[in-house]
Design a protein around this motif. Structure first.
Motif, mmCIF file in Angstrom:
data_model
loop_
_atom_site.group_PDB
_atom_site.id
_atom_site.type_symbol
_atom_site.label_atom_id
_atom_site.label_comp_id
_atom_site.label_asym_id
_atom_site.label_seq_id
_atom_site.Cartn_x
_atom_site.Cartn_y
_atom_site.Cartn_z
ATOM 1 N N GLU A 302 48.064 90.989 43.195
ATOM 2 C CA GLU A 302 46.726 90.687 43.681
ATOM 3 C C GLU A 302 45.802 91.848 43.325
ATOM 4 O O GLU A 302 45.890 92.934 43.896
ATOM 5 C CB GLU A 302 46.742 90.442 45.187
ATOM 6 C CG GLU A 302 47.487 89.189 45.603
ATOM 7 C CD GLU A 302 46.756 87.911 45.210
ATOM 8 O OE1 GLU A 302 45.576 88.008 44.799
ATOM 9 O OE2 GLU A 302 47.357 86.830 45.311
ATOM 10 N N CYS A 305 43.340 94.492 45.788
ATOM 11 C CA CYS A 305 43.808 94.174 47.144
ATOM 12 C C CYS A 305 44.673 95.301 47.675
ATOM 13 O O CYS A 305 45.378 95.973 46.921
ATOM 14 C CB CYS A 305 44.599 92.865 47.110
ATOM 15 S SG CYS A 305 45.062 92.236 48.734
ATOM 16 N N VAL A 309 47.786 91.645 52.405
ATOM 17 C CA VAL A 309 47.385 90.600 51.469
ATOM 18 C C VAL A 309 46.979 89.328 52.212
ATOM 19 O O VAL A 309 46.015 88.648 51.833
ATOM 20 C CB VAL A 309 48.525 90.306 50.471
ATOM 21 C CG1 VAL A 309 48.144 89.179 49.530
ATOM 22 C CG2 VAL A 309 48.880 91.564 49.686
ATOM 23 N N GLU A 312 43.285 90.069 53.389
ATOM 24 C CA GLU A 312 42.310 90.328 52.325
ATOM 25 C C GLU A 312 42.132 89.121 51.416
ATOM 26 O O GLU A 312 41.053 88.911 50.855
ATOM 27 C CB GLU A 312 42.722 91.552 51.498
ATOM 28 C CG GLU A 312 42.461 92.882 52.196
ATOM 29 C CD GLU A 312 42.286 94.030 51.209
ATOM 30 O OE1 GLU A 312 41.594 93.845 50.194
ATOM 31 O OE2 GLU A 312 42.851 95.110 51.467
ATOM 32 N N ARG A 313 43.165 88.346 51.217
ATOM 33 C CA ARG A 313 43.087 87.171 50.351
ATOM 34 C C ARG A 313 42.974 85.898 51.180
ATOM 35 O O ARG A 313 43.532 84.861 50.847
ATOM 36 C CB ARG A 313 44.312 87.110 49.428
ATOM 37 C CG ARG A 313 44.313 88.161 48.347
ATOM 38 C CD ARG A 313 43.127 87.937 47.382
ATOM 39 N NE ARG A 313 43.088 88.915 46.324
ATOM 40 C CZ ARG A 313 42.338 90.024 46.329
ATOM 41 N NH1 ARG A 313 41.563 90.288 47.366
ATOM 42 N NH2 ARG A 313 42.350 90.853 45.305
ATOM 43 N N GLY A 318 42.707 80.874 48.967
ATOM 44 C CA GLY A 318 43.326 82.180 49.095
ATOM 45 C C GLY A 318 44.776 82.093 49.517
ATOM 46 O O GLY A 318 45.511 81.174 49.130
ATOM 47 N N TYR A 319 45.172 83.064 50.327
ATOM 48 C CA TYR A 319 46.570 83.263 50.679
ATOM 49 C C TYR A 319 47.219 82.010 51.259
ATOM 50 O O TYR A 319 48.284 81.578 50.796
ATOM 51 C CB TYR A 319 46.670 84.420 51.671
ATOM 52 C CG TYR A 319 48.067 84.752 52.107
ATOM 53 C CD1 TYR A 319 48.839 85.647 51.385
ATOM 54 C CD2 TYR A 319 48.615 84.190 53.258
ATOM 55 C CE1 TYR A 319 50.125 85.976 51.780
ATOM 56 C CE2 TYR A 319 49.902 84.508 53.666
ATOM 57 C CZ TYR A 319 50.657 85.398 52.923
ATOM 58 O OH TYR A 319 51.933 85.707 53.326
#
Length: 347
Positions: A302, A305, A309, A312-313, A318-319
């Motif tokens: 990532e 980042c 994770v 932040e994602r 996203g995550y």
């Protein structure tokens, strides 16, 4: 500059900065009866779906730190997933025994929790996700009970911590990390280690409280203060015991290779890292993938980042979306892993 603590505590969003969903089931599992116990591990399950996901948190972090995942998988998609979070020994609502902690022992704790919940009767049913120390525990669990796993996600973690600094600098850094600090300094230090400056200075991404805090730095501090107000504080001795477990964690080269072998090539192994992780450098993730038998795991790098994770994602596609597709068909996440791995090697 981040908001001062008094301003955060009086902010209209503070009372609901973390709005925990109601678990489908919860309880405490007695573990380690023949391993220095028994003591209780607090657990919660969200959702009633057929796809089972287990989330393992890191150093000094309770299971509620997965609250974004608990809501996404266990509430919004609770008809698809059953999502389990728990507090490792020493934190949150679990017991806090004073004895030696190791990642191996904590993996055994988890196995006994899953047995208590009734999740050990079928093979290849559990998607296991471990972050930081939780990733270390997840590796030990995979070696302990490989037959239970449908997939394994190792996030921001290491087979063994390798510090490029001189030993005396490392010693000073570790001693400093465990020294008590005034709360404002501790929160400031923690967020600077966990997240990137860009993320901290950015406005929070939805879904979040309304009106929201100005920056992610303020939101992080608000969540930490909420946690202190609603959960038992980790005693310093137990924080240190978890830290020693992390320092002593070691998956040797032979054991790392066998990790790919015991999963028999039928279990996807996804290794996620942020290229700006200041706590566990991304090179540790690369070494995990390279240490397993060829083709056993995929590295997902990532860009821009830090360590956390899954926060932040957390934006659009996203995550959570990546993990959902990974648990299902998995083509988006699996293909992206190969693409990002190739970029990492070429860049």
């Amino acid at each position: 500059m981040p908001l001062p603590i008094p301003s955060i505590l009086t902010h209209p969003s503070f009372p609901t900065v973390i709005s925990l969903p109601q678990p489908t089931r919860k309880g405490k599992a007695p573990v380690a009866t023949t391993r220095g116990g028994p003591f209780d591990i607090a657990w919660e399950v969200y959702g009633e779906g057929n796809i089972r996901v287990v989330w393992v948190m890191g150093l000094n972090a309770p299971g509620m730190a997965w609250h974004r995942q608990s809501r996404y998988f266990g509430v919004d998609r609770g008809h698809i997933y059953s999502s389990l979070v728990f507090d490792n020994r020493g934190v949150g609502n679990s017991d806090k025994p004073l004895l030696r902690y190791t990642t191996t022992e904590m993996a055994r704790d988890l196995l006994e929790v899953l047995s208590h919940v009734g999740w050990t009767g079928e093979e290849r049913r559990i998607h296991l996700v471990g972050a930081s120390m939780g990733g270390m525990i997840a590796m030990e669990f995979a070696l302990l009970a490989p037959h239970l796993l449908a997939s394994l996600t190792l996030q921001s973690t290491a087979a063994k911590l390798i510090d490029p600094l001189p030993w005396y600098t490392t010693l000073v850094n570790r001693v400093t990390m465990f020294l008590p600090k005034p709360l404002p300094l501790r929160l400031q230090h923690t967020q600077s280690v966990l997240f990137t400056p860009t993320f901290l200075s950015s406005a929070p991404s939805p879904p979040t409280t309304d009106p929201t805090f100005p920056t992610n730095a303020d939101l992080f501090i608000a969540e930490e203060l909420w946690r202190r107000a609603h959960l038992p504080i980790t005693p310093w001795a137990n924080y240190l015991l978890q830290g020693l477990a992390v320092s002593g964690h070691c998956i040797s080269a032979d054991r790392l290779k066998s990790l790919g072998e015991v999963l028999e090539g039928r279990v996807k192994i996804r290794v996620i890292t942020g290229d700006e992780d200041k706590l566990v450098a991304w090179t540790h993730s690369k070494e995990i993938v390279e240490g397993m038998e060829e083709g056993r795991g995929e590295l997902v790098m990532e860009r821009g980042c830090g360590h956390v994770v899954h926060w932040e994602r957390g934006g659009e596609r996203g995550y959570n979306v990546a993990m959902e597709e990974y648990f299902g068909v998995g083509e988006w996440a699996w293909g992206r892993g190969r693409e990002e791995s190739a970029r990492g090697e070429s860049g």
